[in-house]
Enzyme design. Structure first.
Site, PDB file in Angstrom:
ATOM      1  N   GLU A 104      37.878  35.977  46.076  1.00  0.00           N
ATOM      2  CA  GLU A 104      37.152  35.647  44.882  1.00  0.00           C
ATOM      3  C   GLU A 104      36.704  36.689  44.075  1.00  0.00           C
ATOM      4  OE1 GLU A 104      36.564  32.614  45.197  1.00  0.00           O
ATOM      5  OE2 GLU A 104      37.072  32.299  47.394  1.00  0.00           O
ATOM      6  N   GLY A 105      37.581  37.309  43.749  1.00  0.00           N
ATOM      7  CA  GLY A 105      37.649  38.313  42.877  1.00  0.00           C
ATOM      8  C   GLY A 105      37.254  39.748  43.154  1.00  0.00           C
TER       9      GLY A 105
END
Length: 567
Positions: free
Chosen positions: A433-434
């Site tokens: 998610e980053g």
């Protein structure tokens, strides 16, 4: 020992500290969601998580998932547990009633997923993207797509995936090559390969809704050319779509979750949102996912703390400093080094929870408040604080789990105690998610600096005004909020001469923000009605062992912002 949710800890933070029911009562959809209803939901959630999900943790790790003839088999008990999860209405906790959901506040869903991650991170990966997928379809899909898919996703009857990553394009989504070719009937044919797809194939639900980032034939290069397609595993007539799991990854942890390489061979799908606006549509999923990942870090840290705390209350080793030698070995909990480890993690757990729960409350304020200024301030809070929580809480989830493993000594390194699994499972939260580095850059470069920190300063001033300067702890937190605003201005000024500087300082800046937020959180917690010795002990640990990081990070930032000496 299995993870055991503790509703009383959460209720204390939600009510005496945050005043959640009072805040929610001002929002029309939650006017009747009082403290008693929240407590009832939390008690039921704790029972379900503790009795149904937590006992599957070890088998999920040791047996794991298997790929057999293109079909993924999840570990024993997972399918039955997921059906119980759906029948209990847990996937639809915060979905709108008109979509088959229960219409409850986001903060209750946040607590549920924190507990699920602490109990069984591998299992939690399956429903973890449901809320984001639901919001994406709800806000961006056509009415026809909503009619066919929204209710199934809202209730968890069908699970969903987020298909972004490709082998050559990790965080640089502008490099995505997956193609979507429009058809005369309004559908698209999607072709390409995606990697690292959590739950890309499984036996938990009869259908899987894939949300796939792709590129139309005439799309420009880069992120502005990306579209989003909904591609189901099974088409409406019951025919299997041209979607195939090529393999599942052999991972460091999360063996209970199948991480799939997915191949789309002219698979039938439909665009979600406008062509070329795929990232905007998917961002709804990504933002929700990042808050949930932060809560995974908190839940995993709490799970590690529970194991280490229980072990320290049973294991006797040596004589603690100042103890009676004649009495023999002391509990290791009485040794200062062990007590410090446990108290520091408790400070991070409860402080991080408070900030995360406040963020979840602000999500609902941003959606439902009547006052436009309140909605704008809440949205601003979520924009700034979500990347901070994602990065800082997942890092502490891993670092803290490692520290808790140390409490066990050599026993922590072997499998029977289960602490090493938490450490392995926690590591990926800092990546997906980053990555945490990207979260830091997002915070400082993309969100704080474009207006030279003015918007962020307004958010910090609102926090300042919640504190009482007549109390020493509050006054100290206010001073640090002011110093953070000053340092933000320093970075903005120095960046004119040193364009690379914000990128270099982003990690330090994010950590500085998190420690400042924790100072605010512990000022609130320690003064709340009902705070006892447990809170006081964690607060002391925070001020003694965590808060000094503020001065270290501030010194790094100050030094880096000085004019560079000429060669």
């Amino acid at each position: 020992m299995d993870y055991a949710p503790r509703p009383e800890d959460v209720r204390f933070l939600l009510e005496p500290v945050l005043g959640a029911s009072q805040q929610l009562s001002r929002l029309a959809p939650f006017a009747e969601v009082d403290a008693d209803l929240q407590a009832q939901v939390l008690e039921q959630a704790a029972t379900f998580v503790g009795e149904v999900i937590a006992p599957l943790q070890r088998d999920g790790d040791e047996i794991g998932c298997r790929l057999e003839g293109g079909q993924v088999r999840t570990p024993p008990g997972f399918a039955a547990a997921y059906q119980a999860f759906v029948e209990g209405g847990w996937p639809s906790l915060s979905a709108a009633a008109e979509d088959g959901g229960q219409g409850l506040p986001a903060v209750l869903e946040a607590v549920l997923y924190e507990w699920l991650a602490g109990a069984n991170h591998g299992f939690t990966m399956a429903p973890g993207l449901l809320h984001g997928a639901y919001e994406c379809i709800r806000h961006h899909a056509s009415d026809e797509l909503k009619a066919r898919y929204l209710g199934k996703v809202a209730t968890g009857e069908w699970l969903a995936t987020m298909c972004l990553t490709e082998a050559h394009a990790g965080s640089d989504l502008g490099l995505v090559r997956t193609r979507a070719v429009p058809q005369a009937d309004g559908s698209v044919r999607v072709s390409g390969t995606k990697i690292f797809i959590s739950g890309g194939e499984h036996d938990l639900t009869p259908n899987i809704v894939h949300l796939v980032l792709c590129r139309l034939p005439d799309a420009p290069a880069g992120p502005k050319g990306l579209s989003l397609a909904l591609v189901p595993k099974v088409l409406e007539g019951g025919e299997r779509n041209a979607v195939q799991c090529e393999r599942i990854e052999e991972k460091m942890g999360l063996h209970g979750s199948p991480t799939c390489v997915m191949r789309f061979d002219e698979a039938t799908g439909w665009l979600v949102g406008e062509p070329g606006r795929g990232l905007a549509a998917m961002f709804v999923m990504m933002n929700a996912a990042r808050l949930h990942v932060a809560l995974q870090g908190i839940g995993l840290l709490d799970a590690a703390w529970q194991k280490a705390h229980a072990y320290a209350q049973e294991r006797r080793q040596m004589v603690a400093p100042g103890a009676d030698r004649a009495a023999g070995p002391n509990l290791i909990a009485e040794h200062p080094a062990v007590a410090r480890v446990l108290d520091v993690q408790r400070a991070w757990i409860d402080g991080g929870r408070l900030i995360a729960y406040r963020t979840a409350l602000q999500l609902d304020v941003a959606r439902h408040a009547d006052d436009a200024k309140a909605r704008e301030a809440a949205q601003q809070w979520c924009s700034y604080i979500t990347p901070v929580l994602k990065a800082a809480c997942t890092q502490q989830g891993f670092d803290g789990a490692s520290a808790c493993l140390q409490v066990f000594g050599g026993h922590g390194y072997v499998r029977e105690w289960g602490i090493e699994q938490i450490l392995r499972d926690a590591r990926v939260t800092m990546i997906y998610e980053g990555t945490n580095e990207i979260q830091a850059i997002d915070l400082l470069v993309r969100k704080v600096l474009p207006d030279a920190g003015a918007g962020f300063a307004a958010t910090l001033l609102a926090l300042r005004d919640e504190l009482d300067a007549s109390r020493d702890v509050d006054a100290d937190a206010q001073r640090r909020l002011a110093q953070l605003r000053y340092l933000t201005t320093q970075i903005a000024m120095a960046a004119h001469a040193q364009p690379r500087l914000p990128y270099e300082l982003a990690d330090d800046y994010l950590r500085l923000v998190m420690v400042t937020l924790l100072a605010w959180a512990w000022a609130r917690i320690e003064q709340a009605p009902g705070a006892g010795e447990a809170q006081a002990r964690a607060a002391r640990a925070f001020r003694r062992w965590v808060l000094p990081e503020f001065d270290m990070r501030a010194a790094i930032i100050k030094k880096a912002c000085e004019p560079q000496a000429q060669a």
